[in-house]
Design a protein around this motif. Structure first.
Motif, mmCIF file in Angstrom:
data_model
loop_
_atom_site.group_PDB
_atom_site.id
_atom_site.type_symbol
_atom_site.label_atom_id
_atom_site.label_comp_id
_atom_site.label_asym_id
_atom_site.label_seq_id
_atom_site.Cartn_x
_atom_site.Cartn_y
_atom_site.Cartn_z
ATOM 1 N N VAL A 62 0.872 -1.179 0.000
ATOM 2 C CA VAL A 62 0.000 0.000 0.000
ATOM 3 C C VAL A 62 0.906 1.224 0.000
ATOM 4 C CG1 VAL A 62 -1.733 1.299 1.286
ATOM 5 C CG2 VAL A 62 -1.826 -1.200 1.247
ATOM 6 N N GLU A 63 0.778 2.066 -1.029
ATOM 7 C CA GLU A 63 1.661 3.219 -1.197
ATOM 8 C C GLU A 63 0.937 4.500 -0.817
ATOM 9 O OE1 GLU A 63 4.409 5.437 -4.618
ATOM 10 O OE2 GLU A 63 3.277 3.618 -5.095
ATOM 11 N N LEU A 64 1.613 5.343 -0.052
ATOM 12 C CA LEU A 64 1.017 6.596 0.404
ATOM 13 C C LEU A 64 0.591 7.480 -0.764
ATOM 14 C CD1 LEU A 64 0.260 8.627 2.619
ATOM 15 C CD2 LEU A 64 2.633 9.452 2.546
ATOM 16 N N ASN A 65 1.478 7.665 -1.733
ATOM 17 C CA ASN A 65 1.165 8.571 -2.837
ATOM 18 C C ASN A 65 -0.063 8.132 -3.635
ATOM 19 O OD1 ASN A 65 3.130 10.433 -2.288
ATOM 20 N ND2 ASN A 65 4.580 9.722 -3.835
ATOM 21 N N GLN A 66 -0.259 6.823 -3.754
ATOM 22 C CA GLN A 66 -1.447 6.330 -4.453
ATOM 23 C C GLN A 66 -2.717 6.663 -3.675
ATOM 24 O OE1 GLN A 66 -0.865 2.160 -5.257
ATOM 25 N NE2 GLN A 66 0.401 2.562 -7.074
ATOM 26 N N LEU A 67 -2.644 6.584 -2.355
ATOM 27 C CA LEU A 67 -3.793 6.945 -1.533
ATOM 28 C C LEU A 67 -4.067 8.444 -1.614
ATOM 29 C CD1 LEU A 67 -3.073 4.818 1.683
ATOM 30 C CD2 LEU A 67 -4.657 4.274 -0.184
ATOM 31 N N LEU A 68 -2.995 9.240 -1.599
ATOM 32 C CA LEU A 68 -3.151 10.694 -1.646
ATOM 33 C C LEU A 68 -3.745 11.170 -2.966
ATOM 34 C CD1 LEU A 68 0.191 11.837 0.056
ATOM 35 C CD2 LEU A 68 -2.129 11.987 1.004
ATOM 36 N N ALA A 69 -3.601 10.348 -3.988
ATOM 37 C CA ALA A 69 -4.141 10.717 -5.298
ATOM 38 C C ALA A 69 -5.663 10.820 -5.263
ATOM 39 C CB ALA A 69 -3.701 9.716 -6.356
#
Length: 219
Positions: A62-69
């Motif tokens: 689970v990647e932070l930047n993908q969630l922030l998108a």
């Protein structure tokens, strides 16, 4: 009953059941952590968060930047599933998960436990519908500036209470994250930070919702 009251009740139970000398060690080491000024090095509002990718209980990254998108991200750092205070907090977060998601945000919980130690029963027993991530070695927590080492006098007491850190975390460092809740804005900066060296103190879920509402109103 709010989370603060539930946590207070748990403290009262612990004080009633633990020998006075052992409870005194817990109180003393907690105060020593507070006096260490660990919070001086922790991320605060306006600081930029480094991207990270951690495995969830299924082994998927689970990647932070993908969630922030897709919107803000609520991150709850907790000590481990052996911690009754942490479990109360996780269940309280589960209760407000629909509200968090309705505000366009996502929620993840992070601890240094290995995926094997968690086992799938962790999520099932707690009925958690959000990702619980494994930060082996506290690498992400270290980037947030919230890692500390359990003092030696406290280690056998924690072991007796079911906190087998070498088994749970697969290392001998006896390092844990200070329980903390962060809300990361879509631009990757900290919008809210709750970090308290006293492990019996946690943010009230209603505070998280209020911050997310403010973020939404500002868009």
């Amino acid at each position: 009953m709010n989370l603060a009251q539930e946590l207070t009740n748990l403290v009262i139970q612990a004080q009633a059941h633990l020998p006075k000398d052992k409870f005194a060690v817990i109180v003393q080491t907690t105060e020593e952590l507070r006096q260490s000024e660990i919070l001086k090095d922790s991320l605060n509002i306006g600081d930029r968060v480094k991207d990270f990718a951690l495995p969830n209980l299924s082994g998927n990254a689970v990647e932070l930047n993908q969630l922030l998108a897709t919107g803000p991200v609520v991150i709850s750092f907790f000590r481990g599933t052996w911690c009754r205070f942490c479990n109360l907090e996780l269940k309280a977060l589960q209760d407000v998960l629909p509200e968090i998601q309705a505000l366009g945000a996502s929620l993840v919980a992070i601890s240094p436990q290995t995926p094997d130690y968690y086992s799938m029963s962790t999520a099932q027993d707690s009925s958690l519908d959000f990702d619980v991530l494994s930060d082996v070695g506290n690498q992400v927590a270290r980037n947030f500036g919230i890692v500390y080492q359990i003092p030696e006098p406290l280690r056998p007491i924690m072991q007796a209470l079911g906190a087998d850190l070498p088994s749970a975390n697969k290392d001998e460092t006896f390092e844990l994250p200070v329980p903390a809740t962060y809300i990361i804005a879509p631009d990757g900066t900290v919008a809210y930070a709750f970090v308290d060296p006293d492990f019996t103190k946690r943010v009230e879920p209603t505070e998280i919702i209020a911050v997310l509402q403010e973020l939404q109103a500002g868009n």
